[in-house]
Design a protein around this motif. Structure first.
Motif, mmCIF file in Angstrom:
data_model
loop_
_atom_site.group_PDB
_atom_site.id
_atom_site.type_symbol
_atom_site.label_atom_id
_atom_site.label_comp_id
_atom_site.label_asym_id
_atom_site.label_seq_id
_atom_site.Cartn_x
_atom_site.Cartn_y
_atom_site.Cartn_z
ATOM 1 N N HIS A 7 0.842 -1.202 0.000
ATOM 2 C CA HIS A 7 0.000 0.000 0.000
ATOM 3 C C HIS A 7 0.875 1.248 0.000
ATOM 4 O O HIS A 7 0.634 2.195 -0.761
ATOM 5 N N MET A 8 1.910 1.261 0.827
ATOM 6 C CA MET A 8 2.815 2.401 0.908
ATOM 7 C C MET A 8 3.583 2.576 -0.412
ATOM 8 O O MET A 8 3.737 3.701 -0.903
ATOM 9 N N GLU A 9 4.044 1.477 -1.006
ATOM 10 C CA GLU A 9 4.766 1.554 -2.279
ATOM 11 C C GLU A 9 3.876 2.110 -3.389
ATOM 12 O O GLU A 9 4.315 2.950 -4.177
ATOM 13 N N GLU A 10 2.641 1.644 -3.455
ATOM 14 C CA GLU A 10 1.696 2.129 -4.466
ATOM 15 C C GLU A 10 1.429 3.622 -4.291
ATOM 16 O O GLU A 10 1.393 4.367 -5.257
ATOM 17 N N THR A 11 1.240 4.053 -3.055
ATOM 18 C CA THR A 11 0.982 5.468 -2.785
ATOM 19 C C THR A 11 2.177 6.324 -3.166
ATOM 20 O O THR A 11 2.021 7.380 -3.791
ATOM 21 N N THR A 12 3.377 5.885 -2.813
ATOM 22 C CA THR A 12 4.599 6.620 -3.163
ATOM 23 C C THR A 12 4.766 6.681 -4.670
ATOM 24 O O THR A 12 5.091 7.735 -5.221
ATOM 25 N N TRP A 13 4.544 5.560 -5.351
ATOM 26 C CA TRP A 13 4.670 5.534 -6.804
ATOM 27 C C TRP A 13 3.681 6.498 -7.444
ATOM 28 O O TRP A 13 4.023 7.244 -8.344
ATOM 29 N N ARG A 14 2.438 6.482 -6.953
ATOM 30 C CA ARG A 14 1.404 7.342 -7.543
ATOM 31 C C ARG A 14 1.759 8.821 -7.413
ATOM 32 O O ARG A 14 1.562 9.601 -8.334
ATOM 33 N N ARG A 19 3.739 13.812 -10.120
ATOM 34 C CA ARG A 19 4.689 14.924 -10.269
ATOM 35 C C ARG A 19 5.339 14.918 -11.643
ATOM 36 O O ARG A 19 5.384 15.948 -12.322
ATOM 37 N N VAL A 20 5.816 13.772 -12.075
ATOM 38 C CA VAL A 20 6.451 13.683 -13.389
ATOM 39 C C VAL A 20 5.413 13.901 -14.485
ATOM 40 O O VAL A 20 5.679 14.559 -15.493
ATOM 41 N N GLY A 21 4.216 13.394 -14.293
ATOM 42 C CA GLY A 21 3.146 13.585 -15.269
ATOM 43 C C GLY A 21 2.776 15.038 -15.459
ATOM 44 O O GLY A 21 2.568 15.496 -16.587
ATOM 45 N N TYR A 22 2.677 15.784 -14.372
ATOM 46 C CA TYR A 22 2.371 17.210 -14.488
ATOM 47 C C TYR A 22 3.516 17.974 -15.145
ATOM 48 O O TYR A 22 3.291 18.888 -15.938
ATOM 49 N N MET A 52 12.063 9.674 -20.386
ATOM 50 C CA MET A 52 12.774 8.523 -19.836
ATOM 51 C C MET A 52 12.385 8.297 -18.378
ATOM 52 O O MET A 52 12.279 7.156 -17.930
ATOM 53 N N ALA A 53 12.142 9.381 -17.638
ATOM 54 C CA ALA A 53 11.691 9.232 -16.246
ATOM 55 C C ALA A 53 10.312 8.569 -16.199
ATOM 56 O O ALA A 53 10.058 7.715 -15.337
ATOM 57 N N MET A 54 9.433 8.935 -17.132
ATOM 58 C CA MET A 54 8.110 8.296 -17.187
ATOM 59 C C MET A 54 8.239 6.803 -17.492
ATOM 60 O O MET A 54 7.565 5.978 -16.880
#
Length: 148
Positions: A7-14, A19-22, A52-54
């Motif tokens: 759950h924590m990993e998914e939240t951090t990834w999201r 941020r990168v998406g914006y 590349m980050a995406m």
């Protein structure tokens, strides 16, 4: 690994993906606007780095989810989702780079970029919906995100 850790990993990834998406969205809009005034080849370098980050975040998402999911059908869906994400990001970077480098037909490239963005968003939503149906934790995270 426990479900709480996932759950924590998914939240951090999201959060990092948003941020990168914006940042990517700002570059896309900037590229579309600047493409009508001339060629801005120098913008392709930071844009490709953001692309590349995406791609890196998409691979990270696949690896993270793959470690927690064992069902064969879900793993197959994850692989298709990763392949789609890689192709989508590659096409997006290519279109924006072409928009910044070539001065001709910038309106057609901009329209193509908008169409690709809409199609890409709908496909991503379809993959996420299928994953949510099969993985309860992802459905729970999606509901939490909507309620915030």
């Amino acid at each position: 690994m426990t479900e709480a850790h996932w759950h924590m990993e998914e939240t951090t990834w999201r959060k990092s993906h948003l941020r990168v998406g914006y940042t990517l969205l700002v570059f896309v809009v900037t590229a579309i606007i600047l493409s009508f005034f001339g060629r801005y080849v120098w913008l392709t370098i930071p844009f490709v780095l953001i692309g590349m980050a995406m791609i890196g975040l998409d691979v990270k998402k696949y690896r993270m989810r793959r470690t927690h999911m064992k069902d064969r059908d879900v793993v197959k869906l994850l692989k298709w989702n990763l392949l789609y994400d890689l192709i989508s990001s590659g096409v997006l970077v290519s279109l924006i780079s072409a928009l910044l480098i070539f001065q001709y037909d910038s309106l057609m490239l901009a329209i193509g970029l908008l169409v690709w963005g809409v199609v890409s968003d709908q496909m991503s939503r379809m993959f996420q919906k299928k994953l949510n149906e099969r993985v309860p934790l992802l459905q729970q995270l999606d509901l939490e995100r909507r309620n915030q």
